[in-house]
Design an enzyme around this catalytic site. Structure first.
Site, short mmCIF file in Angstrom:
data_model
loop_
_atom_site.label_atom_id
_atom_site.label_comp_id
_atom_site.label_asym_id
_atom_site.label_seq_id
_atom_site.Cartn_x
_atom_site.Cartn_y
_atom_site.Cartn_z
N SER A 186 -10.86 -31.67 37.60
CA SER A 186 -12.21 -32.11 37.96
C SER A 186 -13.26 -31.12 37.48
O SER A 186 -14.45 -31.43 37.52
CB SER A 186 -12.32 -32.25 39.49
OG SER A 186 -12.08 -31.01 40.12
N HIS B 263 -9.26 -38.43 35.72
CA HIS B 263 -9.79 -37.81 36.94
C HIS B 263 -9.85 -38.84 38.06
O HIS B 263 -10.75 -39.66 38.14
CB HIS B 263 -11.18 -37.22 36.68
CG HIS B 263 -11.76 -36.57 37.88
ND1 HIS B 263 -13.11 -36.57 38.17
CD2 HIS B 263 -11.18 -35.87 38.89
CE1 HIS B 263 -13.33 -35.92 39.29
NE2 HIS B 263 -12.17 -35.50 39.76
N GLU C 5 -12.14 -41.54 36.17
CA GLU C 5 -12.86 -41.15 34.96
C GLU C 5 -11.83 -40.88 33.86
O GLU C 5 -10.98 -40.00 34.02
CB GLU C 5 -13.71 -39.91 35.22
CG GLU C 5 -14.86 -40.15 36.19
CD GLU C 5 -15.66 -38.90 36.48
OE1 GLU C 5 -16.90 -38.96 36.51
OE2 GLU C 5 -15.03 -37.83 36.72
N ASN D 118 -19.63 -35.57 38.91
CA ASN D 118 -20.02 -34.23 39.34
C ASN D 118 -21.21 -33.68 38.56
O ASN D 118 -21.86 -32.74 39.02
CB ASN D 118 -18.83 -33.27 39.24
CG ASN D 118 -17.88 -33.42 40.40
OD1 ASN D 118 -18.28 -33.80 41.50
ND2 ASN D 118 -16.60 -33.16 40.17
#
Length: 536
Positions: free
Chosen positions: A155, A176, A188, A226
């Site tokens: 991540s 991910h 992802e 993120n």
């Protein structure tokens, strides 16, 4: 395994073998790489919470699954834990006994890495240390076939860097998953600098066949979620640091006005202040200390104090058994004005006019270059635009915050300067209370809470799209599914207006000239395109 298995709930997995077969056949007919076949082995390296979750998803989808962990006995423990999870699903009626028996028969522990030799896909979910991951995949390359897809669940690390020393970096991809992997739908699919397009497509189709919602993403710090999510935390912390509002009120504004499922302070307490701050700092460092990603000093102090959130019993809030949860600031009942004047177009706040009329308030419309609400005493109510009330020395200005949906919002937030007349504030508070809303009055902070947060989310989303990180659709999908946003940032900015969103950031940039709020060229471009479309 039965022909169709649907599993829902706390271990949510949906798998449909016929549907997956149809998709694979269609992909093959079009010449595109199909998913990893259900008869092929999926190996998972790392048996922590995430590793077990990924293994469960692949297992329930119909694959033979092998679990490997470098710590002796951990893989066997993980097999037992996964078997117990399947038993719970049977008890809850979410998996039939026949499917459970078939799944358990396909699940095996591997004591040595070479037992993964026949795997078609290997997913790594081990410690987030670059050298450790690089060594693992170097060892795996000596074991598996050249056609095996190698994937990392990282991540925070660069997919490109992990694959950098491999003999065949083209077969390496990021997958991910979000925790808990069996429950959350988003994955992802991250292409490193050397990832072959066919490999990324095969990985995409595989997780799609597992019932997940994959999004394609280039290898960038934070990937999509993120990277784009930083302002949700950062702007709340900025408002707090400026003394404009307390954590409980900021959380309430974003939940009850903005429509977010949780506020940033309660959410970071749940995630862990140390974890959230580390992600923020990692993204900031990766972008060479870009001011748009600057970490919060207030959060740093919280981490240094050991108040990490729920796991330590205290973060922004106390979680002691007898602790009282702080309540958001809520204004006392006030008398509503009987009539108001709406001057010009209120933009995204235009639905308020119908709500005022439905509440029995007489509304007169008058033309004006700017859109605002004129109160009986002469005060003005204006949608947050990046300016502050103190800049208007003689005028009685009260700002109100952006809402996702003014009809459904249960709280409206107001912001005004010190020294405003009590009559103006009472009229402003009473006006929104007449709609059945609770009202919070915060300090005089430019852009307020929801408006500046949404603008910054849209700015980072537009920048990510324009830099080729992901498509606009995938960015919005990722933010809705990965962090439960009520709307995708670009979708929301489109409804508010890209020109208005860009202008708000421009006003904030004038007041905080650090570069943090300078609108990206992509957001500005979208505003001009919007103007051209309106003119046409």
């Amino acid at each position: 395994m039965s022909a169709n298995v649907t599993v829902r709930g706390s271990d949510d997995v949906t798998a449909s073998e016929p549907a997956a077969a149809v998709e694979a056949a269609e992909a093959a007919a079009e010449g595109a790489p199909g998913p990893v076949g259900r008869d092929r082995t999926v190996a998972v390296v790392g048996t922590g919470t995430m590793g077990q979750g990924i293994a469960q998803v692949a297992l329930v989808a119909g694959h033979p699954v092998r679990l490997y962990d470098s710590a002796p006995g951990r893989a066997e423990e993980a097999v037992a834990a996964l078997t117990a999870r399947l038993d719970r699903l049977v008890e809850k009626g979410r998996l039939d006994a026949t499917a459970r028996e078939a799944a358990v028969g396909r699940l095996h522990a591997a004591r040595e890495l070479d037992e993964l030799a026949d795997a078609a896909l290997v997913v790594e979910a081990i410690v987030e240390l670059l050298p450790v991951k690089q060594q693992l995949f170097a060892d795996l390359e000596k074991v598996v076939g050249d056609d095996t897809v190698l994937a990392t669940n990282t991540s925070s690390l660069s997919v490109t860097a992990i694959a950098g020393g491999l003999r065949l970096p083209g077969r390496f991809v990021g997958l991910h998953f979000f925790n808990p992997a069996p429950l959350l739908p988003l994955v992802e699919v991250v292409s490193g600098f050397a990832t072959d397009r066919d490999v990324a497509t095969r990985a995409y189709e595989t997780v799609k066949g597992w019932g997940k919602t994959p999004v394609r993403c280039a290898d960038t710090p934070g990937f999509i979620v993120n990277r784009v999510a930083r302002p949700f935390y950062a702007e709340a912390l900025r408002v707090f640091e400026e003394g404009a509002a307390d954590p409980a009120t900021i959380d309430a504004a974003l939940r009850e006005c903005g429509g977010f499922r949780m506020g940033p302070f309660e959410l970071t307490d749940l995630i862990g202040q140390d974890v959230n701050e580390a992600v923020t700092r990692s993204v900031w460092d990766s972008f060479h200390q870009d001011p748009k990603f600057t970490p919060s000093l207030a959060q740093r102090r919280l981490v240094e104090s050991g108040r990490l959130g729920r796991k330590t019993g205290h973060g922004w809030f106390s979680y002691a058994q007898d602790a009282e949860r702080p309540e958001p600031h809520t204004a006392a009942p006030a008398e509503a004005p009987k009539r108001i004047v709406v001057r010009g177009d209120l933009g995204p706040a235009e639905p308020l006019v119908e709500l005022f009329e439905a509440a029995g308030i007489t509304v007169r419309r008058k033309k004006s270059d700017g859109g605002y609400i004129e109160l009986p005493g002469g005060g003005e109510l204006t949608l947050a635009d990046g300016e502050a009330s103190f800049e208007y020395h003689r005028e009685e200005i009260v700002y109100f915050d952006l809402a996702l949906d003014y009809a459904r919002a249960s709280r409206i937030v107001l912001s005004t300067k010190e020294g405003i007349s009590p009559e103006t504030l009472v009229e402003a508070v009473g006006l929104f209370q007449a709609l059945g809303k609770q009202v919070s009055v915060i300090g005089d902070v430019p852009g307020m809470i929801v408006a500046r947060t949404v603008a910054m989310l849209a700015d980072l989303a537009a920048d990510a799209v324009d830099r080729g990180v992901a498509s606009a659709e995938d960015v919005d999908t990722a933010m809705r599914l990965g962090v439960n946003y009520p709307a995708g940032p670009l979708e929301w900015a489109g409804k508010v207006g890209f020109r208005r969103t860009s202008a708000l950031l421009g006003e904030l940039h004038e007041r905080y000239p650090s570069g943090r709020y300078a609108p990206s060229i992509g957001l500005v471009r979208r505003g001009y395109a919007e103007d051209a479309e309106d003119a046409g």
